[in-house]
Design an enzyme around this catalytic site. Structure first.
Site, PDB file in Angstrom:
ATOM      1  CG  ASP A 193      -1.940   1.081   1.235  1.00 56.65           C
ATOM      2  OD1 ASP A 193      -2.702   1.104   0.425  1.00 56.65           O
ATOM      3  OD2 ASP A 193      -2.099   1.884   2.155  1.00 56.65           O
ATOM      4  CD  GLU A 247      -2.161   2.696  -3.449  1.00 60.34           C
ATOM      5  OE1 GLU A 247      -3.257   3.109  -3.757  1.00 60.34           O
ATOM      6  OE2 GLU A 247      -1.707   2.331  -2.346  1.00 60.34           O
TER       7      GLU A 247
HETATM    8  C1  GLC Z   1      -4.538   2.935  -0.515  1.00 53.96           C
HETATM    9  C2  GLC Z   1      -5.562   2.190  -0.496  1.00 53.96           C
HETATM   10  C3  GLC Z   1      -6.808   2.995  -0.066  1.00 53.96           C
HETATM   11  C4  GLC Z   1      -6.309   3.589   1.295  1.00 53.96           C
HETATM   12  C5  GLC Z   1      -5.014   4.378   1.304  1.00 53.96           C
HETATM   13  C6  GLC Z   1      -4.382   4.533   2.555  1.00 53.96           C
HETATM   14  O1  GLC Z   1      -4.548   3.956  -1.655  1.00 53.96           O
HETATM   15  O2  GLC Z   1      -5.922   1.664  -1.933  1.00 53.96           O
HETATM   16  O3  GLC Z   1      -7.914   2.359  -0.067  1.00 53.96           O
HETATM   17  O4  GLC Z   1      -7.486   4.537   1.628  1.00 53.96           O
HETATM   18  O5  GLC Z   1      -3.936   3.424   0.540  1.00 53.96           O
HETATM   19  O6  GLC Z   1      -3.917   3.376   3.164  1.00 53.96           O
END
Ligand code: GLC
Ligand code: CA
Length: 508
Positions: A193, A247
């Site tokens: 994440d 991500e």
């Molecule tokens: C990422 C997740 C999202 C979350 C954020 C903070 O973007 O996909 O859903 O709110 O991280 O953890």
């Protein structure tokens, strides 16, 4: 030799919304276990589970309060293990979402840290006597005053999601233990994440502001991030044949691609492609990706996730032929595809009609900030409807229902089972085809963009994707055997007549 994940179609499961197995209106591992045969029938080879750890769920599990357990809403550790075993029995691998940029303010580490300024855990978090101008990614200041200890703590997301201080080696050592724990449990890798947000340095320069809008320059991608990513990737790889997808908070291809590859994570999410606001940008982004990843690395291909409006509304305008066009692109191009649950049955967005129906913290923040900004309740609701990620989080529309309970944790959408069956069959055919060697080898034999028509050849297959009006295309290939199409095509020795939004695969 290809790695397993280079040949895998992944499927994202938003934990609370996939299938409720115990009748409390919330998706869980029991429900998931029941649905493994469904996923096997669809043909996916990997599942990404959104966070299932204990959490106060301010951000639905992205606020972890214990890294070593399963949230009771989703079941027990034994339920998780039974699900993973069942998935493995069907040849499906499972990767877990790892949220290591921040923890919940309810996490024991933070409770300790906030006991006093000289607590042993104090430096596990990021504290300042005075805030700089950094904004949280959900809006509002990223600094929260901690009254008892007289300092501000840093949270790049919600107030209840406090950032870990990755400049402190103790934090890092603790997180390696977390990775080990879940790999030992038999998971096959991680989705990391907001991984380029890790706080690695202690210079807190104000972010530049242009047209009233903050540019997130100094609160992510800090010096040392490339090396940190390489270290994370290497550590996980050193343990075995695992997969990492990062991500990266950015929709800029240059920022996204640099963290992917042997010196970083296996792949990173291509938001430059997946989260575009309209179809217009898709072909151009893919053309850029075709060049950037020509070195054999792989991009990711997706049009949906729990953080964006569903592609059925955002990109397909609620049209089945367009949804199938997008599916064909995602499942035949060079990359690692991620299907978002429900996409394979053409699920549409859920739009909360009142604040009572709103669940997503980002939507709720947007609503509150709009009111503070002097907007009326009606106007604030419109802002929130635009911003809310609830849209993509409605429960899966199963023929037998999502839950035995009348009311699910979030509003449901009206099912269309006939459409669902047609879409499912199309996805299934595409996934089956993608498993053949032709679509797993990296790169393209031919790749051509002609206005709104995209054509490429992979292995022995020609894929034609018409993002525009009906048109003709010269037949340069001779004998074309249609393998799969969303519309009826006319083909002769010289030309192919493609209806608007036609998507077709030919064997050449
Ligand atoms: C990422 C997740 C999202 C979350 C954020 C903070 O973007 O996909 O859903 O709110 O991280 O953890
Ligand atoms: Ca449940």
């Amino acid at each position: 030799m290809l790695k397993w994940w280079q040949e895998t179609v992944f499927y994202e499961i938003y934990m609370p919304s996939f299938k409720d197995g115990n009748g409390d209106g919330i998706g869980d591992f029991k429900g998931l276990l029941e649905k493994v045969p469904y996923l096997a029938e669809l043909g996916v080879g990997g599942i990404w589970l959104t966070p299932f750890y204990p959490s106060p769920k301010v951000d639905n599990g992205y606020d972890v309060s214990d890294y070593y357990a399963v949230d009771p809403d989703y079941g027990t550790m034994a339920d998780l293990e039974a699900f993973v075993a069942e998935a493995h029995r069907h040849g499906i691998r499972v990767i877990a979402d790892m949220v290591v940029n921040h923890v919940s303010t309810e996490h024991a580490w933070f409770k300790e840290a906030r006991r006093s300024q000289d607590d042993a855990k104090r430096d596990w978090f990021v504290w300042q006597d005075a805030p700089n101008n950094w904004e949280s990614f959900f809006g509002g200041s990223a600094w929260e005053w901690d009254e008892p200890t007289g300092q501000y703590y840093y949270h790049s997301f919600a107030t209840e999601q406090v950032d870990l201080n990755w400049a402190n080696p103790e934090v890092e050592r603790e997180i390696w233990k977390v990775f080990d724990f879940w790999l030992d449990k038999g998971l096959d890798g991680f989705r990391l994440d907001v991984i380029n947000n890790l706080t690695l340095t202690q210079d807190f320069m104000d972010n530049p502001v242009a047209d009233g809008c903050q540019r997130h320059i100094f609160d992510k991608d800090q010096p040392g991030m490339m090396a940190k990513m390489a270290e994370i990737g290497a550590r996980i790889r050193a343990r075995g044949d695992y997969f990492t997808v990062g991500e990266i908070s950015s929709d800029n291809l240059a920022e996204i691609e640099r963290y992917a590859g042997a010196d970083g994570l296996d792949v990173t999410f291509n938001f430059n492609f997946g989260s575009v606001a309209s179809r217009d940008g898709i072909i151009a982004e893919l053309a850029r990706m075709q060049q950037v990843y020509a070195d054999g690395r792989m991009p990711t291909l997706f049009f949906g996730s729990h953080d964006m409006s569903r592609s059925w509304n955002r990109l397909a305008d609620g049209r089945e032929d367009v949804a199938q066009l997008l599916a064909m692109l995602m499942l035949t191009a060079h990359g690692v595809p991620f299907v978002y649950f429900g996409e394979e049955i053409g699920m549409a967005d859920f739009v909360p009609e009142s604040t009572r129906e709103m669940r997503d913290v980002q939507g709720i923040y947007a609503y509150e900030l709009a009111l503070l900004d002097g907007k009326s309740e009606r106007e604030a609701l419109i802002v929130a409807q635009e911003k809310t990620r609830d849209k993509a989080r409605a429960p899966m529309t199963w023929p037998e229902g999502f839950s035995d309970k009348a009311v699910a944790w979030i509003g449901e959408v009206t099912p269309d089972f006939a459409r669902g069956q047609r879409m499912f069959a199309f996805y299934q055919a595409l996934i089956a085809l993608r498993k053949t060697a032709d679509f797993c080898e990296p790169g393209y034999r031919e790749f051509e963009v002609d206005g709104e028509l995209l054509t490429y050849v992979r292995g022995d297959y020609l894929v034609c994707l018409n993002f525009g009006a009906a048109r003709e295309m010269e037949n340069k290939w001779g004998d074309l055997t249609e393998v799969l199409a969303n519309r009826h095509m006319v083909v002769d020795a010289n030309r192919v007549v493609l209806p608007a939004f036609a998507a077709v695969i030919f064997k050449i």
